[in-house]
Scaffold this active site. Structure first.
Site, short mmCIF file in Angstrom:
data_model
loop_
_atom_site.label_atom_id
_atom_site.label_comp_id
_atom_site.label_asym_id
_atom_site.label_seq_id
_atom_site.Cartn_x
_atom_site.Cartn_y
_atom_site.Cartn_z
N GLN A 34 30.77 57.84 44.29
CA GLN A 34 29.59 57.22 44.32
C GLN A 34 28.67 57.83 45.30
O GLN A 34 28.94 58.87 45.92
CB GLN A 34 29.50 55.59 44.73
CG GLN A 34 30.21 55.71 46.15
CD GLN A 34 31.08 54.23 46.10
OE1 GLN A 34 31.10 53.33 45.05
NE2 GLN A 34 31.77 53.99 47.23
N HIS A 65 28.98 37.77 53.35
CA HIS A 65 30.08 37.76 54.02
C HIS A 65 30.75 36.50 54.33
O HIS A 65 32.05 36.16 53.95
CB HIS A 65 30.32 38.89 55.07
CG HIS A 65 30.40 40.47 54.83
ND1 HIS A 65 29.31 41.17 55.40
CD2 HIS A 65 30.96 41.03 53.78
CE1 HIS A 65 29.40 42.38 54.77
NE2 HIS A 65 30.34 42.18 54.05
N GLU A 108 40.31 49.67 49.98
CA GLU A 108 39.07 50.34 49.70
C GLU A 108 39.35 51.71 48.96
O GLU A 108 40.13 52.61 49.44
CB GLU A 108 38.27 50.49 51.05
CG GLU A 108 37.08 51.50 50.94
CD GLU A 108 36.12 50.96 49.88
OE1 GLU A 108 35.71 51.86 48.99
OE2 GLU A 108 35.76 49.94 50.03
N ASP A 157 35.49 42.13 46.87
CA ASP A 157 34.31 42.40 47.44
C ASP A 157 33.82 43.93 46.89
O ASP A 157 33.92 44.88 47.84
CB ASP A 157 34.39 42.54 48.94
CG ASP A 157 33.09 42.76 49.64
OD1 ASP A 157 32.02 42.78 49.11
OD2 ASP A 157 33.33 42.88 51.07
N ASP A 160 28.55 46.48 41.74
CA ASP A 160 28.24 45.68 40.54
C ASP A 160 29.38 46.28 39.47
O ASP A 160 29.88 47.50 39.87
CB ASP A 160 26.90 46.04 40.19
CG ASP A 160 25.92 45.11 40.97
OD1 ASP A 160 26.34 44.13 41.47
OD2 ASP A 160 24.79 45.66 41.08
#
Length: 275
Positions: A34, A65, A108, A157, A160
């Site tokens: 990204q 959060h 992540e 989390d 989109d």
């Protein structure tokens, strides 16, 4: 995303955008996954953007959060362990630490998000140094499929449902996540702006309904997200019940918000009914 004459703009459509006046751009990097941009804005402090969309700002990150962690926390019978997919800024992990979660696994996919957050949002990313947090750089979809560990909370989390996050909103992922949930556990995902992104809400809700019998949507006000009205969708193998124990408020979250966030505007109810 546009940066014109010291204004960063997130475009919602060809005819609508939200603009932030910026003092300077702190970085812009294209990773394997990204594009990440960081701005210092006048009204919201540092602003992190991924692929042209606002992910967080210093001024209002606490709302998102708190709502993605504290609502499901107070809707589970017990919460000793949690899995976070995404959350490379550390904000969700920070709130779970504050809630006393004993084991937190944070997966992540993009190491760059973590490194940038450690440098520019240390008040959030310092959570990764906590002894109760295990940070894994890798594919969250694969992790959920391969792990044998179960969790009381699974928190999606993510950005989109496009690019690397698209696979986090489908039936296959939710089936694997269901197998990783404890009997009374809850999975929750951000599900976009009901007003500007109804398809994101539909996608999350349908994916969960295909796998879980108990699915609930709740909402929050987040000023830097499209329309300010944001949705979250949660699911469980068991009935979703709000706990009766002492509820500790945050800066946004409190007992009234916990109850009221599940009261949906009629147009949001109709989006869900249309699935």
């Amino acid at each position: 995303m546009r940066l014109i004459e010291n204004w960063f703009s997130e475009r919602y459509s060809d005819n609508l955008q939200l603009s932030f006046r910026v003092q300077d751009q702190l970085l812009s990097v294209k990773t394997d996954y990204q594009r990440i941009d960081l701005f210092n804005t006048y009204d919201f402090g540092k602003l992190l953007s991924i692929d042209g969309t606002v992910q967080l700002t210093e001024k209002d990150e606490y709302i998102y959060h708190e709502m993605i962690t504290m609502v499901p926390y107070y809707c589970t019978a017990k919460s000793d362990s949690a899995l976070i997919i995404g959350g490379g800024d550390g904000g969700a992990a920070k709130r779970l630490i504050d809630l006393g979660i004993k084991r937190i696994v944070n997966v992540e996919i993009d190491q760059n998000v973590v490194e940038i957050s450690r440098k520019y949002f240390p008040e959030l990313a310092d959570s990764f140094n906590n002894k109760n947090v295990e940070l894994i750089i890798g594919d969250g979809i694969k992790y959920v499929k391969d792990t044998d560990e179960s969790f009381d909370l699974i928190i999606i989390d993510s950005t989109d449902p496009v690019g690397p996050a698209e696979g986090l909103f489908n039936k296959s992922f939710y089936e694997n996540a269901r197998a990783r949930l404890s009997d009374d556990g809850i999975i929750v995902t951000q599900s976009g702006s009901p007003y500007y992104q109804p398809e994101a809400l539909k996608m999350a809700t349908k994916g969960m309904l295909d796998v879980f019998s108990n699915v609930r949507t709740y909402i929050a006000f987040i000023p830097t997200y499209p329309s300010g009205l944001w949705s979250f969708t949660m699911a469980s193998k068991s009935e979703i019940m709000q706990r009766k124990d002492n509820i500790i408020p945050g800066r946004y979250f409190n007992e009234d918000v916990l109850k009221g966030s599940f009261y949906l505007p009629e147009f949001v109810k109709n989006i869900i009914k249309s699935i």
